[in-house]
Structures are given as C-alpha cells and as structure tokens.
Design an enzyme around this catalytic site. Structure first.
Site, mmCIF file in Angstrom:
data_model
loop_
_atom_site.group_PDB
_atom_site.id
_atom_site.type_symbol
_atom_site.label_atom_id
_atom_site.label_comp_id
_atom_site.label_asym_id
_atom_site.label_seq_id
_atom_site.Cartn_x
_atom_site.Cartn_y
_atom_site.Cartn_z
ATOM 1 C CG ASP A 1 -2.287 0.726 0.934
ATOM 2 O OD1 ASP A 1 -2.160 1.985 0.002
ATOM 3 O OD2 ASP A 1 -3.241 0.100 1.208
ATOM 4 C CB THR B 1 -6.497 2.135 -0.414
ATOM 5 O OG1 THR B 1 -5.192 2.838 -0.076
ATOM 6 C CG2 THR B 1 -6.569 0.879 -0.155
ATOM 7 C CG ASP C 1 -12.691 -2.935 5.878
ATOM 8 O OD1 ASP C 1 -11.614 -1.815 5.046
ATOM 9 O OD2 ASP C 1 -13.192 -2.353 6.470
#
Length: 546
Positions: free
Chosen positions: A37, A78, A161
């Site tokens: 990320d 993201t 999540d």
C-alpha cells in the site's frame, strides 16, 4: 533394433507437434498476489543498495520487472487500486470509484465494502459487516475458482478490510482483516464463513500483536547511515499523539494508550511483519499449495500507507519501513520455498497507488506545490450557481473532486442538468487551485486517447460518478501541511512497481509502458484460464515463459 525404436519416438514426437525431451512446466500450485500500500516505484531504486539479497533484490534479479508501469485512471485510492489490479479493468467498468463516494440514488456517502446484510465473524463489533457486492465484475481470483469448478482455495488478507475483500473477489473461501482497538483480532464476514477456523482462533490467541507493541520503533541500522532521507526532526512530518518531536525512535510502548492501543500496530513497520505472520499461518492452516488445484493468496501490506501518510516519502521512517519490509519479504519467500516448493509458486508484487512528496517540503525547495481549501472551493461553486441560476440548492454533494447536481431542483427552476454543469465547468476553471474541469457529458461524448483527461475518463463511471469532475494542479493536497496523500493521475501517484516472479515467469526487465490493469490478464494467461469478465488490460507476453 534400438535405432528403430528411437526413430519411432522421434517421429511420433514430431508428428504430434511435441518437442522431444522437453518437460512441459506445470501450473503453479499457489499464486501469491502482494500489494504494498502506497509504494512508489522509486522506493525500489532509492533504497536498492541497502536491500538484502533475498527480498526485493531476489525477485528483481530472478523475476520480471516492469519499470514503467502506471495506473491509467483517476482516482488513485486504495479500494480502486486493489479492484483494478484484480479485475484487469478501470473504475469505468468495475464500479469501485473511490474508498467512499456519494451515492446519488441513496443520497448519502457510502463505503466501498460496507454491507449491512452480513454480520461480523470473530467479535461483536460491526466491523465485519462487509462484502464485495459493490464490485460489478469478476476478479482473476473468481476466474480461477470458476475454471477449477470451484475447487482450490482463495484467501484474502490485509490490515484494511477493503484490501482483503476486493482482491479475493466474490468466490473467496475467506477474507480476513485486522480489528485493533483493545482486542487484537483477525476477523471476517458472514459473507464468507459462519465461524473462524481453528487456525485463526489459535493465531488470535497468541500474544504476537502485544509483543510487537512492547518495543520502541528504532531504526534497523544506525540512523547516521540513512542518507536517502531528509533530516529526522522536521516540520513536514506528522507526530503520533503524545509526541513532541517527529524524530526516531518512537516510544511505542508509551504511545499506544493515546493512539488507539492495538490500532497503533497499523502505523508502524511491525504491522507488516504481523501481516506476514498471519499470511504464513493461513498457508499452513488452509493447506494452500498442497492439492492438485491452484490456490490463490491475496495479501496486502497496509502499514506502509499509514506510515507514508503521517511522515511522507522523504522521511527516515519511510526508509526504515522499506528496509524492514524487505526483510519481511525475504522471510516470506523463504517460507514459500520450504512450504510450497521453490518452483511451485508464482508471485506478483505491486502497489495500489504511490504518493506525492509533502507539498510543503516541495515548496521549501521552490518546486511548485499547492494546498487546496475545500471550504473555499465549495463557496465558489455556490457563488456560480447563485450568479447564473439564482439558487444555492443545485449542489447535492462535492467529494473526490466531483460535483453531484440536484437534478430535481434544477428542473424545477426550468433548467437542465447539462446547462448547470457546463456553466460550472466554464467558470470553475478560473479557481486558483483547479487545473482542469470536465462535465460528465463531455466524458460520455468525447474520447480522450492519452494524457490526464484519458485517466479521468477511465475513472469515470456513467452510473456512479458525478456531473462535473475537477483535476487540481500537480502536487496538490487538501488538509494540513504535514504528511502526504494520493489520488491524482500524475506520475508520482501512478508509477508503481510491477514484478512477476516464480513458476512460468522469465527473468528480465521491460521499460515499455504497461498499465496496472495488465496484471490480471497476465496471471490469467499464465494459468490458462479466462481473464476477468470486463478486463481491458493486455497480457505482458514478454514476462511469460513460452
């Protein structure tokens, strides 16, 4: 007699189109998709000399690296990145247009994986009320399950999540994400499972998370050797709550109480190590790579993003984070060698987006950079509608650099939505922080074949997106002047690593332009399965063994 037998073997091999004595490579037993990320491509090159031989250097030397790989759409967030990697297409098709966006049908902001029809598995919170239902298309993980008649396993793992759910697709056996606060647990959703498997319960019952928070965050090596980053204590970086300086070391044991307790694990390098620990437990617990079918592990390392947001790309924290992650990667590769077999797995490693240098830091170097005030922007838009349409009630929502218009109110005043959108676009281009403004109608009726407007068009979803779309100047952020963010279509946000490694992959490098949506079709071709059902990317042929 022996010569006659040899002749017959060679003859039939030739007749059947086979090459004698050549072993046909078997499909990999396990695909591991690794998403880091907020990893800029230049983190590979800036820190290369300090990486070990067994982490990034191993997959670069023995795998195939795309040095000019980019995101080809806006916005680079993201959820959108993970969706595009695994679907092989852009938001125009897969429908995940941001992390959060305004739903013009429900008239409210929604989150990409929220789903109240399911319950949390693993604790009593609402954090597991999630599913991938907002993702309109299949993923390469879905296609692998379909190709194997729903055999084989798919597992998604990430601290976030959305980063666990969207890559694993609609057919995953399970996705797991981290619930911190005062109860460090990996949890899931009833969309996937009815209860946590024993191996997850056993992992949750260990003290690993607590152990990682008992140690200060100091540099892996002598801080004096961290010459690829700016001075440690500076005005461009954020601080953890309770700190008076931005400098390392960060006193994690004493900071945890004021920073969400176990949530603090997300924002330090140990969060990546903890994720890798859980991924290894999943491989063993789910027996991945051990059957006649190909399994898929989609794992995303999220702590790099939290750290990047707080400290920025030029910080010693980022340098240390990637030196530590290199060790995590090396350990994971060694684990895969032993658990699956060195020639029996395939990896791709990429990022869901990159990040801009802290604009205030760029400004200090006399490099153009900007901060945009959202309140002033909204006031300007309302002034436009007041001036030309005598109303300040024509705007439903402004978010993600998109304007959603109130169609009913506009028509009640005798105007059309296109009239209002066009006037806003015409006037808003004069706003100081805005570089380009385009209406939805323009994106529907004009094809932009390249450049920033092509990226905007690829991110525009006719059903979901707004009526007016804005692009700020390069190196523009909103909010405070410490730390960084992302979301644009400029190269600092779009240029990311893409590295293929392992079974079926050549050794090599390409300097050709490739897009993030090329990963899924390439993996699908490697596995000899159908690409995701709305894929628009191309196969990276030069990376694959014939």
């Amino acid at each position: 007699m022996k010569n006659n037998i040899l002749f017959l073997v060679l003859y039939f091999a030739f007749f059947l189109g086979c090459k004698p004595l050549e072993n046909k490579p078997q499909k990999p037993k396990l695909i591991v998709g690794i998403v880091v990320d907020q990893m800029r491509y230049d983190y590979l090159t800036r820190f290369y000399d300090r990486y070990s031989e067994n982490g990034f250097k191993r997959i670069l030397k023995d795998g195939f690296s795309l040095e000019n790989a980019h995101y080809n759409y806006i916005p680079t967030y993201t959820a959108v990145g993970h969706s595009s990697i695994y679907t092989g297409t852009t938001p125009a098709n897969h429908g995940i247009i941001s992390n959060n966006w305004y739903d013009k049908y429900l008239k409210k902001s929604i989150y990409c994986v929220d789903d109240s029809t399911f319950t949390t598995i693993g604790n009593l919170s609402n954090s597991g009320k999630k599913s991938p239902y907002k993702l309109f298309t299949t993923t390469v993980t879905d296609q692998l399950k379909l190709a194997q008649n729903m055999k084989g396993k798919t597992i998604g793992i990430a601290i976030k999540d959305r980063s666990a759910i969207l890559p694993a697709g609609h057919t995953a056996n399970a996705s797991y994400w981290f619930y911190g606060n005062d109860a460090p647990k990996w949890i899931s959703s009833s969309f996937y499972i009815d209860k946590l498997p024993k191996w997850v319960i056993d992992f949750n019952n260990t003290n690993k998370a607590d152990d990682y928070l008992k140690q200060p965050w100091n540099t892996l090596y002598d801080i004096k050797t961290y010459t690829n980053s700016i001075i440690d204590n500076n005005i461009f970086e954020g601080k953890f709550t309770g700190e008076t300086t931005t400098s390392l070391p960060h006193d994690i044991p004493n900071l945890r109480a004021k920073n969400g307790n176990f949530n603090l694990l997300k924002s330090i390098p140990a969060g990546n190590t903890y994720t890798a620990d859980f991924a290894k437990a999943a491989i063993i617990g789910e027996n991945l790579g051990k059957t006649e079918y190909t399994d898929f592990l989609a794992v995303s390392f999220s702590s790099t993003d939290y750290i990047g947001h707080k400290f920025g790309p030029a910080s010693k924290e980022i340098e240390d984070t990637y030196l530590r992650f290199d060790k995590d990667l090396a350990d994971l590769l060694l684990f895969l060698d032993k658990q699956i077999g060195k020639d029996k797995y395939t990896i791709f490693l990429t990022a869901d987006h990159a990040a801009v240098h802290v604009p205030a830091y760029l400004q200090s170097l006399k490099i153009p950079a900007h901060y945009l005030n959202n309140t002033t922007l909204k006031e300007t838009i309302l002034l436009i509608t007041k001036k030309y349409f005598n109303s300040v009630e024509l705007i439903e929502n402004i978010s993600n650099y998109q304007i959603f218009l109130n169609k009913a109110k506009i028509e009640s005043l005798g105007f059309t939505k296109n009239q209002v959108a066009e006037k806003i676009a015409e006037e808003l281009i004069d706003f100081e922080g805005i570089y380009k403004v385009v209406t939805a109608k323009t994106l529907q009726t004009t094809h932009f074949s390249e450049g920033i407007l092509n990226s905007l068009q690829n991110g525009y979803n006719q059903k979901l997106s707004g009526d007016v779309l804005m692009i700020p100047y390069p190196a523009t952020l909103t909010g405070g002047k410490t730390g960084t963010s992302h979301g644009s279509g400029y190269s600092y946000d779009t240029h990311v690593p893409i590295i293929f490694y392992g079974n079926g992959i050549k050794k090599g490098v390409s300097k050709k332009r490739y897009d993030i949506i090329d990963i899924a079709p390439t993996i699908a071709n490697l596995l000899k399965i159908e690409a995701p059902n709305s894929a628009t990317g191309k196969i990276v042929e030069e990376a694959l063994l014939k």
